[in-house]
Design a protein around this motif. Sequence first.
Motif, PDB file in Angstrom:
ATOM      1  N   ARG A   5      52.659  13.396 -10.685  1.00  0.00           N
ATOM      2  CA  ARG A   5      52.056  13.683  -9.377  1.00  0.00           C
ATOM      3  C   ARG A   5      52.989  14.531  -8.516  1.00  0.00           C
ATOM      4  O   ARG A   5      52.543  15.252  -7.635  1.00  0.00           O
ATOM      5  CB  ARG A   5      51.708  12.387  -8.654  1.00  0.00           C
ATOM      6  N   ALA A   6      54.267  14.437  -8.773  1.00  0.00           N
ATOM      7  CA  ALA A   6      55.247  15.226  -8.021  1.00  0.00           C
ATOM      8  C   ALA A   6      55.413  16.621  -8.627  1.00  0.00           C
ATOM      9  O   ALA A   6      56.373  17.318  -8.338  1.00  0.00           O
ATOM     10  CB  ALA A   6      56.588  14.498  -7.996  1.00  0.00           C
ATOM     11  N   ASP A   7      54.452  17.025  -9.455  1.00  0.00           N
ATOM     12  CA  ASP A   7      54.451  18.353 -10.090  1.00  0.00           C
ATOM     13  C   ASP A   7      55.644  18.582 -11.003  1.00  0.00           C
ATOM     14  O   ASP A   7      56.110  19.709 -11.156  1.00  0.00           O
ATOM     15  CB  ASP A   7      54.380  19.474  -9.044  1.00  0.00           C
ATOM     16  N   LYS A   8      56.131  17.535 -11.590  1.00  0.00           N
ATOM     17  CA  LYS A   8      57.218  17.689 -12.553  1.00  0.00           C
ATOM     18  C   LYS A   8      56.587  17.708 -13.942  1.00  0.00           C
ATOM     19  O   LYS A   8      56.598  16.726 -14.666  1.00  0.00           O
ATOM     20  CB  LYS A   8      58.233  16.574 -12.400  1.00  0.00           C
ATOM     21  N   VAL A   9      56.038  18.856 -14.308  1.00  0.00           N
ATOM     22  CA  VAL A   9      55.287  19.015 -15.545  1.00  0.00           C
ATOM     23  C   VAL A   9      56.150  18.703 -16.767  1.00  0.00           C
ATOM     24  O   VAL A   9      55.648  18.269 -17.793  1.00  0.00           O
ATOM     25  CB  VAL A   9      54.709  20.448 -15.648  1.00  0.00           C
ATOM     26  N   GLU A  10      57.462  18.877 -16.641  1.00  0.00           N
ATOM     27  CA  GLU A  10      58.339  18.625 -17.777  1.00  0.00           C
ATOM     28  C   GLU A  10      58.298  17.165 -18.236  1.00  0.00           C
ATOM     29  O   GLU A  10      58.769  16.833 -19.304  1.00  0.00           O
ATOM     30  CB  GLU A  10      59.774  19.043 -17.476  1.00  0.00           C
ATOM     31  N   TYR A  11      57.685  16.291 -17.444  1.00  0.00           N
ATOM     32  CA  TYR A  11      57.565  14.889 -17.823  1.00  0.00           C
ATOM     33  C   TYR A  11      56.234  14.576 -18.512  1.00  0.00           C
ATOM     34  O   TYR A  11      55.913  13.425 -18.748  1.00  0.00           O
ATOM     35  CB  TYR A  11      57.761  13.986 -16.597  1.00  0.00           C
ATOM     36  N   LEU A  12      55.468  15.607 -18.860  1.00  0.00           N
ATOM     37  CA  LEU A  12      54.166  15.437 -19.489  1.00  0.00           C
ATOM     38  C   LEU A  12      54.238  14.555 -20.735  1.00  0.00           C
ATOM     39  O   LEU A  12      53.407  13.690 -20.939  1.00  0.00           O
ATOM     40  CB  LEU A  12      53.577  16.806 -19.842  1.00  0.00           C
ATOM     41  N   PHE A  13      55.249  14.754 -21.570  1.00  0.00           N
ATOM     42  CA  PHE A  13      55.383  13.983 -22.807  1.00  0.00           C
ATOM     43  C   PHE A  13      56.521  12.961 -22.728  1.00  0.00           C
ATOM     44  O   PHE A  13      57.038  12.525 -23.749  1.00  0.00           O
ATOM     45  CB  PHE A  13      55.606  14.920 -23.984  1.00  0.00           C
ATOM     46  N   ALA A  14      56.912  12.585 -21.529  1.00  0.00           N
ATOM     47  CA  ALA A  14      58.064  11.687 -21.343  1.00  0.00           C
ATOM     48  C   ALA A  14      57.921  10.397 -22.139  1.00  0.00           C
ATOM     49  O   ALA A  14      58.881   9.940 -22.755  1.00  0.00           O
ATOM     50  CB  ALA A  14      58.273  11.374 -19.868  1.00  0.00           C
ATOM     51  N   GLU A  15      56.750   9.798 -22.118  1.00  0.00           N
ATOM     52  CA  GLU A  15      56.566   8.521 -22.820  1.00  0.00           C
ATOM     53  C   GLU A  15      56.850   8.673 -24.317  1.00  0.00           C
ATOM     54  O   GLU A  15      57.500   7.822 -24.917  1.00  0.00           O
ATOM     55  CB  GLU A  15      55.146   8.004 -22.600  1.00  0.00           C
ATOM     56  N   GLU A  16      56.393   9.774 -24.902  1.00  0.00           N
ATOM     57  CA  GLU A  16      56.640  10.006 -26.323  1.00  0.00           C
ATOM     58  C   GLU A  16      58.125  10.264 -26.585  1.00  0.00           C
ATOM     59  O   GLU A  16      58.673   9.833 -27.589  1.00  0.00           O
ATOM     60  CB  GLU A  16      55.812  11.194 -26.837  1.00  0.00           C
ATOM     61  N   TYR A  17      58.773  10.967 -25.664  1.00  0.00           N
ATOM     62  CA  TYR A  17      60.188  11.286 -25.833  1.00  0.00           C
ATOM     63  C   TYR A  17      61.073  10.054 -25.711  1.00  0.00           C
ATOM     64  O   TYR A  17      61.987   9.858 -26.498  1.00  0.00           O
ATOM     65  CB  TYR A  17      60.650  12.313 -24.799  1.00  0.00           C
ATOM     66  N   ILE A  18      60.814   9.213 -24.696  1.00  0.00           N
ATOM     67  CA  ILE A  18      61.720   8.083 -24.454  1.00  0.00           C
ATOM     68  C   ILE A  18      61.465   6.907 -25.386  1.00  0.00           C
ATOM     69  O   ILE A  18      62.256   5.968 -25.415  1.00  0.00           O
ATOM     70  CB  ILE A  18      61.696   7.618 -22.978  1.00  0.00           C
ATOM     71  N   THR A  19      60.373   6.961 -26.148  1.00  0.00           N
ATOM     72  CA  THR A  19      60.142   5.938 -27.162  1.00  0.00           C
ATOM     73  C   THR A  19      60.526   6.436 -28.545  1.00  0.00           C
ATOM     74  O   THR A  19      60.476   5.674 -29.506  1.00  0.00           O
ATOM     75  CB  THR A  19      58.665   5.501 -27.188  1.00  0.00           C
ATOM     76  N   GLY A  20      60.898   7.708 -28.635  1.00  0.00           N
ATOM     77  CA  GLY A  20      61.313   8.268 -29.920  1.00  0.00           C
ATOM     78  C   GLY A  20      60.169   8.709 -30.801  1.00  0.00           C
ATOM     79  O   GLY A  20      60.385   9.103 -31.938  1.00  0.00           O
ATOM     80  N   ALA A  21      58.933   8.660 -30.290  1.00  0.00           N
ATOM     81  CA  ALA A  21      57.777   9.053 -31.099  1.00  0.00           C
ATOM     82  C   ALA A  21      57.827  10.540 -31.443  1.00  0.00           C
ATOM     83  O   ALA A  21      57.394  10.955 -32.521  1.00  0.00           O
ATOM     84  CB  ALA A  21      56.482   8.728 -30.367  1.00  0.00           C
ATOM     85  N   VAL A  22      58.349  11.331 -30.521  1.00  0.00           N
ATOM     86  CA  VAL A  22      58.432  12.783 -30.690  1.00  0.00           C
ATOM     87  C   VAL A  22      59.822  13.217 -30.237  1.00  0.00           C
ATOM     88  O   VAL A  22      60.301  12.753 -29.198  1.00  0.00           O
ATOM     89  CB  VAL A  22      57.362  13.489 -29.808  1.00  0.00           C
ATOM     90  N   PRO A  23      60.468  14.105 -30.990  1.00  0.00           N
ATOM     91  CA  PRO A  23      61.766  14.613 -30.507  1.00  0.00           C
ATOM     92  C   PRO A  23      61.566  15.348 -29.181  1.00  0.00           C
ATOM     93  O   PRO A  23      60.599  16.089 -29.017  1.00  0.00           O
ATOM     94  CB  PRO A  23      62.208  15.587 -31.607  1.00  0.00           C
ATOM     95  N   PRO A  24      62.457  15.147 -28.217  1.00  0.00           N
ATOM     96  CA  PRO A  24      62.276  15.756 -26.896  1.00  0.00           C
ATOM     97  C   PRO A  24      62.531  17.259 -26.906  1.00  0.00           C
ATOM     98  O   PRO A  24      63.243  17.776 -27.767  1.00  0.00           O
ATOM     99  CB  PRO A  24      63.327  15.048 -26.042  1.00  0.00           C
ATOM    100  N   SER A  25      61.960  17.915 -25.918  1.00  0.00           N
ATOM    101  CA  SER A  25      62.259  19.331 -25.731  1.00  0.00           C
ATOM    102  C   SER A  25      63.579  19.436 -24.970  1.00  0.00           C
ATOM    103  O   SER A  25      63.973  18.514 -24.255  1.00  0.00           O
ATOM    104  CB  SER A  25      61.148  20.018 -24.939  1.00  0.00           C
ATOM    105  N   ARG A  26      64.227  20.563 -25.093  1.00  0.00           N
ATOM    106  CA  ARG A  26      65.473  20.764 -24.346  1.00  0.00           C
ATOM    107  C   ARG A  26      65.187  20.793 -22.844  1.00  0.00           C
ATOM    108  O   ARG A  26      65.976  20.296 -22.045  1.00  0.00           O
ATOM    109  CB  ARG A  26      66.139  22.068 -24.810  1.00  0.00           C
ATOM    110  N   ASP A  27      64.032  21.342 -22.452  1.00  0.00           N
ATOM    111  CA  ASP A  27      63.661  21.366 -21.030  1.00  0.00           C
ATOM    112  C   ASP A  27      63.549  19.952 -20.471  1.00  0.00           C
ATOM    113  O   ASP A  27      63.991  19.684 -19.356  1.00  0.00           O
ATOM    114  CB  ASP A  27      62.333  22.097 -20.813  1.00  0.00           C
ATOM    115  N   PHE A  28      62.947  19.049 -21.248  1.00  0.00           N
ATOM    116  CA  PHE A  28      62.823  17.666 -20.793  1.00  0.00           C
ATOM    117  C   PHE A  28      64.211  17.061 -20.555  1.00  0.00           C
ATOM    118  O   PHE A  28      64.452  16.438 -19.523  1.00  0.00           O
ATOM    119  CB  PHE A  28      62.052  16.826 -21.806  1.00  0.00           C
TER     120      PHE A  28
END
Length: 129
Positions: A66-89
């Motif tokens: 909601r704060a327009d921080k689009v880089e957090y779009l896949f945060a849940e997947e990144y912080i659970t290890g489901a998907v390797p994070p992007s460098r931007d994240f």
Amino acid sequence: MAATLEIFQKLNYRGLPPHGEDSQELILPRSVDACPNVEPQARRMLAETLHAMFHSLGTSVSELMRADKVEYLFAEEYITGAVPPSRDFIDHLVRDYEEMHGPLSDKARTYLLAMYVTSLEMIPRTPEA
């Protein structure tokens, strides 16, 4: 692989003050066992570190979106290890983490980058035809 993980641990804990003294360097947090099913170990260590950093912000993924921080779009997947994070994240998470907790030490940054690079190397590649 064990040597790489040993290097991570040395980078993260080198320079700790003797027992009872304060350190000027911030060591990265880690949510041990937050991502027990993530393999290999290098990816799990990165996910657990990102998990701890993210949750230390005291906010939710939806609030950040909601704060327009689009880089957090896949945060849940990144912080659970489901998907390797992007460098931007990682860059945005570090920036937000530092705003709240103070700057990371060079050793902590090196450690985080080493975990990130190693986790990318662990991604299975499809054979070329």
